[in-house]
Enzyme design. Structure first.
Site, PDB file in Angstrom:
ATOM      1  N   ARG A   1       0.586  -1.230  -0.100  1.00  0.00           N
ATOM      2  CA  ARG A   1       0.080  -0.030   0.023  1.00  0.00           C
ATOM      3  C   ARG A   1       0.810   1.161  -0.052  1.00  0.00           C
ATOM      4  O   ARG A   1       0.711   2.312  -0.662  1.00  0.00           O
ATOM      5  CB  ARG A   1      -0.894  -0.132   1.186  1.00  0.00           C
ATOM      6  CG  ARG A   1      -2.100  -1.023   0.871  1.00  0.00           C
ATOM      7  CD  ARG A   1      -2.417  -1.577   2.358  1.00  0.00           C
ATOM      8  NE  ARG A   1      -3.866  -2.275   2.293  1.00  0.00           N
ATOM      9  CZ  ARG A   1      -4.052  -3.461   2.090  1.00  0.00           C
ATOM     10  NH1 ARG A   1      -2.901  -4.209   1.838  1.00  0.00           N
ATOM     11  NH2 ARG A   1      -5.223  -4.108   1.946  1.00  0.00           N
TER      12      ARG A   1
ATOM     13  N   ASP B   1      -4.349 -15.581   6.280  1.00  0.00           N
ATOM     14  CA  ASP B   1      -3.183 -16.076   5.399  1.00  0.00           C
ATOM     15  C   ASP B   1      -2.434 -17.238   6.659  1.00  0.00           C
ATOM     16  O   ASP B   1      -1.280 -17.798   6.036  1.00  0.00           O
ATOM     17  CB  ASP B   1      -2.044 -15.141   5.292  1.00  0.00           C
ATOM     18  CG  ASP B   1      -2.799 -14.355   4.061  1.00  0.00           C
ATOM     19  OD1 ASP B   1      -3.420 -14.685   3.344  1.00  0.00           O
ATOM     20  OD2 ASP B   1      -2.211 -13.136   4.050  1.00  0.00           O
TER      21      ASP B   1
HETATM   22  C1  S3P Z   1      -4.318  -8.973   1.755  1.00  0.00           C
HETATM   23  C2  S3P Z   1      -5.589  -9.257   1.808  1.00  0.00           C
HETATM   24  C3  S3P Z   1      -5.879 -10.912   1.984  1.00  0.00           C
HETATM   25  C4  S3P Z   1      -4.391 -11.815   2.095  1.00  0.00           C
HETATM   26  C5  S3P Z   1      -3.406 -11.214   1.439  1.00  0.00           C
HETATM   27  C6  S3P Z   1      -3.153  -9.838   1.635  1.00  0.00           C
HETATM   28  C7  S3P Z   1      -4.115  -7.413   1.552  1.00  0.00           C
HETATM   29  O1  S3P Z   1      -6.579 -11.331   0.695  1.00  0.00           O
HETATM   30  O2  S3P Z   1      -4.856 -13.087   1.953  1.00  0.00           O
HETATM   31  O3  S3P Z   1      -2.386 -11.809   1.409  1.00  0.00           O
HETATM   32  O4  S3P Z   1      -2.947  -6.898   1.728  1.00  0.00           O
HETATM   33  O5  S3P Z   1      -5.187  -6.861   1.434  1.00  0.00           O
HETATM   34  P1  S3P Z   1      -8.223 -11.129   0.692  1.00  0.00           P
HETATM   35  O6  S3P Z   1      -8.337  -9.527   0.772  1.00  0.00           O
HETATM   36  O7  S3P Z   1      -8.505 -11.530  -0.777  1.00  0.00           O
HETATM   37  O8  S3P Z   1      -8.607 -12.086   1.589  1.00  0.00           O
END
Ligand code: S3P
Length: 442
Positions: A32, A323
């Site tokens: 981000r 995760d």
């Molecule tokens: C993340 C959100 C999660 C996670 C990914 C990182 C993020 O995915 O599994 O490793 O940085 O917004 P989802 O939002 O699809 O669950």
């Protein structure tokens, strides 16, 4: 003798794990910081950035879109934002679902077009979950088949109006893509989500000067965000990644005699489901020196070998540990009694089908388990009872690789994983760090 499979690795039992380990920066926040920095006016200085494959892919894409992204020292990066322009070449996101999906939202918000490609894992992951909701902001797309697999081309629209969107998937990526799209739309957009997912985008957008407010609504929230807005550069201090810390943490819990310290780990309540679960299982995890840095709660973890017991892990906890299920399944294998992991449907669309990949790894190492719909029930074999001896296919999934290497550190026979190259997408320091703690990876 030379290893005939240079990318495979075998973990075997050795002495206790001891020492203090420096976990790298959080992947979600690092991604981000690069994206928002690339959109913002001025120079964003980032410290503690995770320098992994996924973050490098995002940095490459943000450069191709027009911003300048430079490394100035270890973890110290400077991003000079610029108006984004449609790139001539496809943006290659490698293995990174988060990078690609968030940038899709940002491309929509900037009213430009871009084509997205990735590696064999990423091109099999559904992008429709992000692209269909983005239509609310005037975006159109071309993708492959009903799931909109990559290659995908996104066309943002100029001069769009604010929208109200309900996010039906329990996904921070989908929510974040919509927030980034809303930055370019005129008026106040509302993004509603029935399930609370990680809130790094909301927090960081506020730090970059977006007009954003969050109101609880039922079990979820509604985010109001006003556009069009020009973000303002700011300093970002990236805290250490709890999802990476999970691997040495569980290793110390299952390897007899271990005691390790993991300083400065992010403890954002939307990310601490694993710690909460392990504590319920009887883990000896102490959290000391709790404090707030750069807007995030952090603390030092002291972890000691523990006898774990099986528990029920409710589906409602999934977003805060999404995760961490592969490594939790490994912890559950060393517990006494059954651990029921409920509501794992989102695991099927990660870097691999993680529910299948975990089940396969458990089977290959002699751990009884069942899958009932989207639940995984792991029958614990106690701290000395996991047979091991399997060769686990990782399906280009870093967390499957690290999870089953962890298993091999405490199982009766060594555990081999077929490929460790993907570990560098999130945790390039993993092998060195584990060896420094006393693990044997060969
Ligand atoms: C993340 C959100 C999660 C996670 C990914 C990182 C993020 O995915 O599994 O490793 O940085 O917004 P989802 O939002 O699809 O669950």
């Amino acid at each position: 003798m030379q290893n005939p499979h240079p990318t495979s690795r075998r973990a075997r039992r050795a002495g206790p794990l001891k020492g203090r380990a420096t976990i790298p920066g959080d992947k979600s926040i690092s991604q981000r910081a690069i994206i928002l920095g690339g959109l913002a006016e001025g120079e964003t200085r980032i410290s503690g950035l995770l320098e992994s494959g996924d973050v490098q892919s995002t940095a490459g894409a943000v450069r191709a879109l027009g911003a300048s992204v430079t490394r100035e020292g270890p973890g110290a990066w400077r991003v000079a934002g610029a108006p984004w322009m449609s790139p001539h070449q496809p943006l290659d996101f490698g293995n990174s679902g988060t990078g690609s999906r968030l940038v899709m939202g940002a491309v929509a918000g900037q009213g430009i077009s871009a084509t997205f490609i990735g590696d064999a894992s990423l091109i099999s992951r559904p992008m429709a979950r992000v692209l269909d909701p983005l239509k609310a902001f005037g975006a159109t797309y071309e993708g492959q088949g009903p799931k909109a697999l990559m290659p995908v081309t996104v066309h943002g629209a100029k001069g769009t109006k604010a929208a109200d969107v309900v996010v039906t998937t329990a996904s921070a990526q989908v929510k974040s893509a919509l927030l980034l799209a809303a930055l370019g739309a005129e008026g106040v957009s509302h993004i509603r989500q029935a399930t609370l997912t990680r809130d790094h985008s909301e927090k960081m957008l506020a730090g970059f000067g977006a007009k954003i407010s969050v109101t609880p609504e039922g079990s979820g929230q509604v985010i109001a965000i006003e556009g069009p807005v020009k973000l303002k550069a700011c300093a970002v201090e990236v805290p250490r990644d709890p999802s990476s810390a999970a691997f040495p943490l569980v290793a110390a819990l299952i390897v007899p005699g271990s005691e390790i310290e993991l300083p400065n780990i992010m403890l954002n309540p939307r990310r601490t489901g694993l710690i909460e679960t392990l504590l319920e299982m009887g883990a000896r995890i102490e959290i000391v020196n709790r404090r707030v840095t750069g807007g995030e709660e952090i603390g030092d973890l002291v972890v000691r070998h523990s006898q774990l017991r099986g528990i029920e892990v409710p589906a409602s906890r999934a977003p805060s540990m999404i995760d961490e299920y592969p490594i939790l399944s490994v912890a559950a294998a060393f517990a006494t009694g059954t651990t029921a992991l409920r509501g794992l449907e989102e695991l099927r669309v990660k870097e691999s089908d993680r529910l299948e990949a975990v089940a396969r790894g458990l089977k290959l190492n002699g751990v009884p388990h069942t899958i009932e719909s989207d639940d995984l029930l792991v029958q614990g074999m106690g701290q000395d009872g996991v047979p091991g001896g399997g060769m686990v296919p990782t399906h280009m999934d870093h967390r499957i690789a690290m999870s089953f290497l962890t298993m091999g550190m405490a199982s009766q026979l060594p555990v081999t994983v077929d490929d460790v190259t993907m570990i560098a997408t999130s945790f390039p320091e993993y092998e060195g760090l584990m060896r420094d703690l006393g693990a044997v990876l060969e």
